[in-house]
Scaffold this active site. Structure first.
Site, PDB file in Angstrom:
ATOM      1  N   ASP A 131      -0.241 -28.691  59.423  1.00 51.76           N
ATOM      2  CA  ASP A 131      -1.669 -28.836  59.738  1.00 51.76           C
ATOM      3  C   ASP A 131      -2.464 -27.535  59.691  1.00 51.76           C
ATOM      4  O   ASP A 131      -3.435 -27.360  60.441  1.00 51.76           O
ATOM      5  CB  ASP A 131      -1.833 -29.498  61.107  1.00 51.76           C
ATOM      6  CG  ASP A 131      -1.583 -31.002  61.023  1.00 51.76           C
ATOM      7  OD1 ASP A 131      -1.983 -31.606  60.006  1.00 51.76           O
ATOM      8  OD2 ASP A 131      -1.002 -31.564  61.960  1.00 51.76           O
ATOM      9  N   ASP A 192      -0.896 -37.890  56.457  1.00 50.87           N
ATOM     10  CA  ASP A 192      -1.872 -36.957  57.064  1.00 50.87           C
ATOM     11  C   ASP A 192      -1.903 -35.607  56.337  1.00 50.87           C
ATOM     12  O   ASP A 192      -2.932 -34.929  56.302  1.00 50.87           O
ATOM     13  CB  ASP A 192      -1.527 -36.669  58.534  1.00 50.87           C
ATOM     14  CG  ASP A 192      -0.945 -37.838  59.318  1.00 50.87           C
ATOM     15  OD1 ASP A 192      -0.245 -38.674  58.716  1.00 50.87           O
ATOM     16  OD2 ASP A 192      -1.177 -37.895  60.534  1.00 50.87           O
TER      17      ASP A 192
END
Ligand SMILES: *[C@@H]1O[C@H](CO)[C@@H](O)[C@H](O)[C@H]1NC(C)=O
Ligand SMILES: *[C@@H]1O[C@H](CO)[C@@H](O)[C@H](O)[C@H]1NC(C)=O
Ligand SMILES: *[C@@H]1O[C@H](CO)[C@@H](O)[C@H](O)[C@H]1NC(C)=O
Length: 407
Positions: A131, A192
């Protein structure tokens, strides 16, 4: 035209239905869309940003009273709160009316910068795994305002290097997670992860390192091959064998079950592939963003309340999935070649935003929206989520940038 303009100044978003509908639209019904630019939004963010200690970051809210729960800097969601402060700085320039709130651009930039400072240590290493793109948001925004800020340049390049170091040429992807390991060669990739590649393109531009772009493309191509079903839906997790590149298993972590479609994952796919098409012009990415969007929209009920999982029998919504999808659809609309599709993505994004406001506008909460679901059944549902709010603000700003709304 004058008539339209006058009405538009009273009800700014009336312009949108006029663009897409041939018959008049009842005013009261459209008024909730004005909440996209409610002065309550800057007020809420100002209240938190100017009173809380910027070393603990808003993450999700309590369920009953909507108060932010704060986390340490070293968490994947930290960039969203300072990122929103930068989006509100942008909004002061986009909006002429009340929507910009009572503070000027410099004020928001000061807050955005001071809330980013606590994140700088993360550039030396952090626990956010894939991320890094999310962590880079405030620094990417800083470069839009001041492209010569060396601290922000270095932060963006450092986050990109951390993500790039997670790439395997053999598997053809970056590695999303270090957890969820069932066997010695497990290499888990989640949908994601597609959200983190704009960072590599930006850093590639800053460093003239083309390898960063190749990594993003390889990951996006491998994901198209293995993470999508025939109908355009996605598995959240695909685990590869890191020694052979073969797929070992496909399953869900945050959705309802292994063969279901977790709504936020599907929204990440729309946004991520719209970004990839915007960045490369590669037709495969346009097709994939379209397929992701078609599935999402055809499985969203007509009230535009997006469920947590499209296959779950439970009555549980996730407004963060709606915000991410709306923001992604507007990026897709901007780059879409087919004009009918473009109108469809725009109209659908507006419908999602309107449905979300009607359902989950939370005036007394710290967050803008309620009814988001982070993890279920781990008792993290029906809360505000800092990323749900972030993409809600991003989507509204995008409407103004594309001339579809004024505020
Ligand atoms: C440059 O960016 C950093 C990180 O975003 C920020 O902390 C700093 O205040 C900025 N410097 C200036 C002069 O704006
Ligand atoms: C879903 O897949 C995971 C990983 O293969 C497995 O551990 C789990 O048992 C599966 N769940 C069900 C309900 O089959
Ligand atoms: C929305 O949130 C309210 C308040 O927590 C809750 O009562 C309701 O069940 C939620 N609805 C959905 C569909 O999640």
């Amino acid at each position: 035209m004058l008539y339209v303009k006058k009405l538009a100044s009273l009800y700014p978003l009336l312009l949108i239905p006029l663009l897409y509908a041939s018959t008049a639209v009842a005013l009261p019904e459209e008024r909730s869309l004005n909440d996209l630019f409610s002065p309550l939004i800057p007020s809420k963010f100002h209240a938190i940003a100017s009173t809380q200690n910027p070393s603990r970051y808003p993450h999700y809210t309590t369920q009953d009273s909507g108060k932010w729960v704060y986390i340490d800097a070293d968490t994947w969601t930290t960039g969203f709160f300072p990122g929103t402060l930068y989006l509100l700085a942008e909004r002061t320039k986009l909006c002429k009316g009340a929507g910009k709130g009572e503070w000027d651009q410099e004020h928001w930039l000061d807050l955005g910068r001071s809330w980013s400072t606590g994140m700088l240590k993360l550039t030396q290493g952090n626990k956010a795994q894939h991320d890094q793109g999310f962590l880079s948001y405030p620094f990417v925004e800083e470069l839009k305002v001041n492209p010569r800020n060396e601290t922000a340049i270095k932060a963006v390049n450092d986050f990109a290097a951390i993500l790039a170091a997670r790439f395997s040429p053999l598997v053809g992807t970056t590695r999303s997670w270090d957890h969820d390991i069932y066997g010695p060669n497990d290499w888990p990739v989640i949908i994601d992860n597609m959200m983190n590649f704009e960072l590599l393109f930006i850093s590639s531009g800053l460093t003239n390192n083309p390898t960063l772009k190749s990594i993003a493309r390889a990951h996006a191509d491998t994901t198209i091959k293995n993470q999508f079903r025939e109908d355009g839906s996605t598995w959240q997790v695909v685990t590869y064998n890191d020694a052979t590149g073969d797929v070992i298993r496909k399953y869900t972590k945050q959705g309802y079950d292994n063969s279901s479609t977790w709504a936020r994952g599907q929204a990440w796919a729309i946004h991520g592939y719209a970004d990839m098409y915007k960045l490369t012009g590669d037709d495969d990415y346009l097709q994939t963003a379209r397929r992701s969007a078609e599935y999402f929209l055809s499985h969203t009920p007509s009230n535009n309340i997006v469920p947590w999982d499209f296959n779950s029998p439970e009555d549980l919504a996730d407004t963060s999935a709606a915000s991410v999808a709306a923001a992604g659809l507007l990026i897709l609309a901007k780059v879409e070649k087919n004009l009918r599709n473009r109108a469809k993505w725009t109209r659908s994004a507006i419908n999602l935003l309107k449905g979300t406001i009607d359902f989950a506008w939370a005036p007394t909460w710290d967050s803008i929206l309620s009814n988001a679901t982070s993890h279920h059944p781990n008792n993290n549902q029906r809360t505000g989520l800092v990323y749900g709010d972030y993409y809600f603000v991003q989507a509204a700003n995008e409407l103004v940038k594309q001339g579809l709304a004024s505020c």
